[in-house]
Enzyme design. Structure first.
Site, PDB file in Angstrom:
ATOM      1  N   ASP A   7       0.861  -1.193   0.000  1.00  0.00           N
ATOM      2  CA  ASP A   7       0.000   0.000   0.000  1.00  0.00           C
ATOM      3  C   ASP A   7       0.894   1.240   0.000  1.00  0.00           C
ATOM      4  O   ASP A   7       0.611   2.235   0.650  1.00  0.00           O
ATOM      5  CB  ASP A   7      -0.920  -0.013   1.227  1.00  0.00           C
ATOM      6  CG  ASP A   7      -2.001   1.076   1.151  1.00  0.00           C
ATOM      7  OD1 ASP A   7      -2.359   1.494   0.028  1.00  0.00           O
ATOM      8  OD2 ASP A   7      -2.473   1.522   2.215  1.00  0.00           O
TER       9      ASP A   7
ATOM     10  N   ASN B 267       2.176   7.287   2.748  1.00  0.00           N
ATOM     11  CA  ASN B 267       2.611   6.324   3.758  1.00  0.00           C
ATOM     12  C   ASN B 267       4.117   6.360   3.987  1.00  0.00           C
ATOM     13  O   ASN B 267       4.717   5.404   4.461  1.00  0.00           O
ATOM     14  CB  ASN B 267       2.135   4.915   3.388  1.00  0.00           C
ATOM     15  CG  ASN B 267       0.639   4.789   3.612  1.00  0.00           C
ATOM     16  OD1 ASN B 267       0.083   5.494   4.472  1.00  0.00           O
ATOM     17  ND2 ASN B 267      -0.014   3.928   2.850  1.00  0.00           N
TER      18      ASN B 267
END
Ligand SMILES: Nc1ncnc2c1ncn2[C@@H]1O[C@H](COP(=O)(O)OP(=O)(O)O)[C@@H](O)[C@H]1O
Ligand SMILES: [Mg+2]
Length: 285
Positions: free
Chosen positions: A222, A227
């Protein structure tokens, strides 16, 4: 919303008993009947009713009168149980403020031995079915998919951090309880909000970390500029619950998607070029 710390402090022991009973009974019921709650807690009906009304008022429990009077734990109550446990264990001593909110979590800062971040996983808060999930998150049966999925997600993330830290630049895993992960607090900004002086160096560093994770058998799955945090000019890769093993049948595709996200981001924002094949080779060794 996560329950405020002073409500946790003022939580009466009967209220805690009720939350714990609901947590257990929700393996069998979507709505726990009042009668069952009486048996499970051994409290009088008037005591239970009074305590339940307070818990409902605080957003920890929900009531549904149809087809029978039933009660259910909701995220607020589950948050409270986790925070109570983490406090009792001494993992945290003071609870702070909201520092991040993603698709599938809320993150707060807190005080433990040092400053920490507590991530509360929130899988299936609204519509469970619309959430992208690993099949293994789905219980074969059971009445409380959000609770089980959120707990699995936190356990999965904690496991990844345990495996990766410190070889890979990820937050230090400190503790895990129910649907929460306690980790070191990163003092930095999400990559998407940064203006890097040396973007090429940061890209090299990200790929280097992906390679180390790959060497440890993990692919993030992901990965994006959201992130990755930048702390003192160094990258820290966060948000690991969706990781897959490098032996996963789609490992190659998943890894290439992660790498593409990063390469595209650095090209669009900084015009940094990195040959795709070289990047993949760099990560897979
Ligand atoms: N250890 C941490 N230290 C500081 N901020 C964090 C930490 N973990 C998460 N955050 C913040 O919280 C946000 C959401 O966390 P993340 O793990 O990405 O969850 P989600 O799956 O909801 O995107 C992040 O974008 C980041 O801003
Ligand atoms: Mg995220």
């Amino acid at each position: 919303m996560v329950v405020a710390a002073d409500q946790i402090r003022s939580l009466n022991r009967y209220e805690k008993t009720i939350l714990l009973a609901l947590e257990r009974e929700m393996k069998r019921y979507s709505w726990v009947p009042l009668e069952q709650l009486k048996v499970a807690t051994k409290l009088s009906e008037s005591e239970i009713n009074y305590r339940l009304s307070r818990l409902i008022g605080w957003g920890m429990v929900r009531f549904n009168p149809v087809p029978y009077d039933g009660y259910a734990l909701v995220f607020g109550g589950y948050d409270t149980l986790a925070l109570t446990t983490l406090t009792r264990k001494g993992t945290i001593s003071a609870f702070g403020t909201l520092i991040g909110e993603g698709k599938e979590s809320v993150v707060y800062d807190a005080l433990g031995l040092g400053p920490v971040a507590i991530k509360f996983h929130r899988i299936g808060q609204r519509s469970f079915n619309s959430v992208r999930l690993n099949r293994e998150y789905m219980p074969g049966e059971g009445h409380c998919p959000w609770l089980i999925a959120s707990k699995k997600s936190a356990e999965r993330e904690y496991l990844a951090l345990k495996i990766l830290h410190p070889a890979v630049s990820v937050p230090l895993p400190i503790d895990q309880n129910r649907h929460t992960v306690v980790m070191s607090l990163i003092n930095g900004q999400n990559l998407n909000r940064c203006r890097l002086d040396e973007p090429g160096d940061v890209l090299d560093e990200i790929l280097d970390n992906l390679q180390k994770a790959f060497g440890a058998g993990l692919i993030h799955a992901d990965l994006s500029e959201y992130n990755i945090l930048i702390e003192d000019g160094k990258c820290v890769i966060i948000d690991w619950p969706q990781w897959v093993e490098t032996t996963h049948p789609n490992a190659q595709t998943i890894l290439e998607r992660d790498i593409d996200n990063i390469l595209v981001y650095f090209w669009r924002k900084y015009r940094v070029t990195y040959d795709r094949t070289d990047a993949i080779r760099c990560v897979t060794g």
